[in-house]
Motif scaffolding. Structure first.
Motif, PDB file in Angstrom:
ATOM      1  N   LEU A   1       0.853  -1.248  -0.242  1.00 16.49           N
ATOM      2  CA  LEU A   1       0.059   0.422  -0.119  1.00 16.49           C
ATOM      3  C   LEU A   1       1.128   1.174   0.171  1.00 16.49           C
ATOM      4  CD1 LEU A   1      -3.535  -1.251   2.306  1.00 16.49           C
ATOM      5  CD2 LEU A   1      -2.886  -0.672  -0.139  1.00 16.49           C
ATOM      6  N   ALA A   2       2.247   1.174   0.817  1.00 22.00           N
ATOM      7  CA  ALA A   2       2.601   2.297   1.696  1.00 22.00           C
ATOM      8  C   ALA A   2       3.363   2.906  -0.101  1.00 22.00           C
ATOM      9  CB  ALA A   2       3.867   1.869   2.206  1.00 22.00           C
TER      10      ALA A   2
ATOM     11  N   ALA B   1      -2.333   6.814   1.409  1.00 25.00           N
ATOM     12  CA  ALA B   1      -3.441   7.972   2.494  1.00 25.00           C
ATOM     13  C   ALA B   1      -3.453   6.614   2.907  1.00 25.00           C
ATOM     14  CB  ALA B   1      -3.881   9.002   0.752  1.00 25.00           C
ATOM     15  N   MET B   2      -4.889   5.158   2.484  1.00 24.52           N
ATOM     16  CA  MET B   2      -4.769   5.383   3.867  1.00 24.52           C
ATOM     17  C   MET B   2      -4.681   3.808   4.485  1.00 24.52           C
ATOM     18  SD  MET B   2      -7.891   1.844   1.530  1.00 24.52           S
ATOM     19  CE  MET B   2      -6.129   0.912   0.846  1.00 24.52           C
TER      20      MET B   2
ATOM     21  N   GLN C   1      -1.293   5.080   6.058  1.00 25.42           N
ATOM     22  CA  GLN C   1      -1.279   5.858   6.567  1.00 25.42           C
ATOM     23  C   GLN C   1      -2.360   6.734   8.324  1.00 25.42           C
ATOM     24  OE1 GLN C   1       1.967   8.077   6.851  1.00 25.42           O
ATOM     25  NE2 GLN C   1       0.922   8.346   8.936  1.00 25.42           N
ATOM     26  N   ASP C   2      -3.269   6.375   7.127  1.00 23.67           N
ATOM     27  CA  ASP C   2      -4.604   6.425   8.446  1.00 23.67           C
ATOM     28  C   ASP C   2      -4.587   5.419   9.722  1.00 23.67           C
ATOM     29  OD1 ASP C   2      -7.529   7.831   8.928  1.00 23.67           O
ATOM     30  OD2 ASP C   2      -8.117   5.238   8.391  1.00 23.67           O
ATOM     31  N   ALA C   3      -4.760   4.126   8.890  1.00 23.07           N
ATOM     32  CA  ALA C   3      -4.338   2.872   9.289  1.00 23.07           C
ATOM     33  C   ALA C   3      -3.519   3.263  10.397  1.00 23.07           C
ATOM     34  CB  ALA C   3      -4.426   1.569   8.672  1.00 23.07           C
ATOM     35  N   LEU C   4      -2.091   3.398  10.437  1.00 24.55           N
ATOM     36  CA  LEU C   4      -1.873   3.766  11.241  1.00 24.55           C
ATOM     37  C   LEU C   4      -2.127   4.840  11.921  1.00 24.55           C
ATOM     38  CD1 LEU C   4       1.591   3.129  12.236  1.00 24.55           C
ATOM     39  CD2 LEU C   4       1.976   5.016  10.516  1.00 24.55           C
ATOM     40  N   ASP C   5      -2.380   5.734  11.792  1.00 28.45           N
ATOM     41  CA  ASP C   5      -2.672   6.860  12.324  1.00 28.45           C
ATOM     42  C   ASP C   5      -3.676   6.315  13.800  1.00 28.45           C
ATOM     43  OD1 ASP C   5      -1.740   8.417  11.276  1.00 28.45           O
ATOM     44  OD2 ASP C   5      -2.544   9.765   9.959  1.00 28.45           O
ATOM     45  N   ARG C   6      -4.239   5.203  13.503  1.00 31.61           N
ATOM     46  CA  ARG C   6      -5.697   5.058  13.887  1.00 31.61           C
ATOM     47  C   ARG C   6      -5.166   3.554  15.361  1.00 31.61           C
ATOM     48  NH1 ARG C   6      -8.916   2.655  11.634  1.00 31.61           N
ATOM     49  NH2 ARG C   6      -8.043   3.090   9.537  1.00 31.61           N
ATOM     50  N   TRP C   7      -4.287   3.100  14.965  1.00 32.72           N
ATOM     51  CA  TRP C   7      -3.969   1.622  15.461  1.00 32.72           C
ATOM     52  C   TRP C   7      -2.399   2.162  15.776  1.00 32.72           C
ATOM     53  CZ3 TRP C   7      -6.165  -2.237  16.530  1.00 32.72           C
ATOM     54  CH2 TRP C   7      -7.572  -2.622  15.200  1.00 32.72           C
TER      55      TRP C   7
ATOM     56  N   GLN D   1      10.124   4.097   9.253  1.00 31.98           N
ATOM     57  CA  GLN D   1      10.884   4.954   8.272  1.00 31.98           C
ATOM     58  C   GLN D   1      10.272   4.503   6.747  1.00 31.98           C
ATOM     59  OE1 GLN D   1      14.282   5.093  10.801  1.00 31.98           O
ATOM     60  NE2 GLN D   1      13.052   7.501  11.669  1.00 31.98           N
ATOM     61  N   TYR D   2      10.984   2.975   7.247  1.00 34.50           N
ATOM     62  CA  TYR D   2      11.335   2.610   5.455  1.00 34.50           C
ATOM     63  C   TYR D   2      10.022   2.395   5.045  1.00 34.50           C
ATOM     64  CZ  TYR D   2      11.990  -1.455   2.497  1.00 34.50           C
ATOM     65  OH  TYR D   2      11.848  -1.811   1.039  1.00 34.50           O
ATOM     66  N   LEU D   3       8.826   2.716   5.302  1.00 31.71           N
ATOM     67  CA  LEU D   3       7.542   2.369   4.115  1.00 31.71           C
ATOM     68  C   LEU D   3       7.270   4.045   4.024  1.00 31.71           C
ATOM     69  CD1 LEU D   3       4.991   0.610   6.811  1.00 31.71           C
ATOM     70  CD2 LEU D   3       5.770  -0.267   4.751  1.00 31.71           C
ATOM     71  N   GLY D   4       7.778   5.049   4.769  1.00 27.97           N
ATOM     72  CA  GLY D   4       7.659   6.185   4.015  1.00 27.97           C
ATOM     73  C   GLY D   4       6.723   6.866   4.906  1.00 27.97           C
ATOM     74  N   LEU D   5       5.978   6.372   5.882  1.00 30.63           N
ATOM     75  CA  LEU D   5       5.479   6.385   6.267  1.00 30.63           C
ATOM     76  C   LEU D   5       5.152   7.805   7.972  1.00 30.63           C
ATOM     77  CD1 LEU D   5       2.667   3.672   6.794  1.00 30.63           C
ATOM     78  CD2 LEU D   5       2.718   5.540   5.257  1.00 30.63           C
ATOM     79  N   THR D   6       4.556   8.319   8.776  1.00 28.23           N
ATOM     80  CA  THR D   6       5.100   9.187   9.507  1.00 28.23           C
ATOM     81  C   THR D   6       4.321   8.468  10.763  1.00 28.23           C
ATOM     82  OG1 THR D   6       5.002  11.229   8.206  1.00 28.23           O
ATOM     83  CG2 THR D   6       4.480  10.930  10.957  1.00 28.23           C
TER      84      THR D   6
END
Length: 330
Positions: free
Chosen positions: A187-188, A196-197, A199-205, A252-257
């Protein structure tokens, strides 16, 4: 992850026990000997293990629900087969653990009744919803990753049946974590909408996953005794820090925050420092007021009721075989 029951106050009076037997028991534990079902053990040790193992079993069974909801909606046959296998694994883990609890003298029926009646706890993390396919990736990556962090030390638990069950559980959980992370990688590195999907999941979990390890050490009521008995090998905060240190480079590898503005690397300590956890949310979810608490228990009760005929048929068949064997022996 699955030791949140150890933070409940134990209000029952402890029975008087032979001091010599208790001292010998502790000597065996200190010497890293495994305690087996027929060995003498303190009543409090038996009770603590029964509570922890049964909560672990409940968590595995309830943990099938957030992902089982996505089996029919997985985006490909490959994803469907992998998710189906994972949910099946979780069911097997629950059965191993109920069997381990039974070696302590607990009745599986009573343990299940405690869950269905709301008298037993299970991991708080399973009371959050899986809203998108990315949540399945986040659950595998983060939830199963946190589970592995907590469960690997349980392979060295002082109680033999629990420790041995955890060896297979940890092997299978490692595949679950890889499956989830592979979903997140896909996904990333996909379209902007897919990233974006994710990132949204990461934000919530993220924050609920940090809560999985239980309250901070200062508020954990039974950790010292469980550590002395070598049921636990690391404190809640130690395990939480290990998880954060392992997960930040993966994000960081995924490029997600990661959704933590206070997250920063402490050069001197060699650890990632994270922000304040909302412990009021944790307490609310444990108290039954999470987003999906009622739905999860309702689903388990429904499944239990609909499976009554299977249990009755199995009991009738067992009774028929026993009667047939008795007649043959006569």
């Amino acid at each position: 992850m699955y030791t949140q029951a150890l933070n409940q106050a134990d209000t029952d009076a402890r029975p008087m026990e032979d001091a010599g037997l208790a001292a010998r028991f502790q000597e065996r534990v200190d010497a890293e000997e495994r305690i087996e079902p027929n060995d003498w053990m303190p009543a409090a040790y038996r009770k603590t293990l029964t509570r922890q193992i049964s909560q672990h079993a409940h968590s595995e069974i309830v943990g099938m629900l957030p992902e089982g909801n996505w089996i029919t909606r997985a985006p490909s046959l490959r994803r469907k087969a992998a998710l189906l296998a994972k949910v099946q694994d979780e069911c097997g883990h629950g059965l191993y653990l109920y069997a381990a609890a039974e070696t302590l003298g607990a009745s599986r029926e009573e343990l299940v009744d405690q869950l269905l009646e709301g008298r037993a706890k299970y991991s708080s993390i399973f009371n959050y919803p899986t809203l998108t396919w990315a949540d399945i990736g986040a659950v595998g990556w983060l939830v199963d990753g946190a589970a592995i962090m907590n469960q690997i030390p349980l392979c060295r638990c002082s109680y033999g049946p629990y420790a041995r069950a955890m060896i297979r559980v940890c092997k299978e959980e490692s595949f679950h974590q890889r499956q989830g992370y592979e979903i997140m990688v896909t996904l990333a590195k996909g379209t902007p909408e897919q990233k974006a999907m994710a990132q949204d999941a990461l934000d919530r979990w993220w924050w609920p996953c940090l809560m999985m390890f239980g309250p901070p050490d200062a508020a954990s009521q039974h950790s010292d005794q469980s550590t002395r008995w070598k049921i636990k090998r690391f404190s809640n905060d130690e395990l939480r820090q290990k998880f954060v240190d392992a997960t930040v480079p993966q994000a960081q590898y995924l490029g997600l925050t990661l959704p933590d503005p206070d997250l920063a690397f402490d050069e001197e300590a060699g650890h990632w420092r994270y922000g304040e956890i909302d412990w009021e949310e944790f307490k609310a979810v444990l108290a039954g007021n999470g987003p999906c608490n009622r739905d999860r228990l309702a689903a388990r009760r429904k499944a239990h009721e609909e499976g009554a005929w299977v249990r009755e048929a199995a009991s009738a068949y067992a009774a028929k075989r026993e009667a047939r064997a008795a007649r043959a022996a006569a």
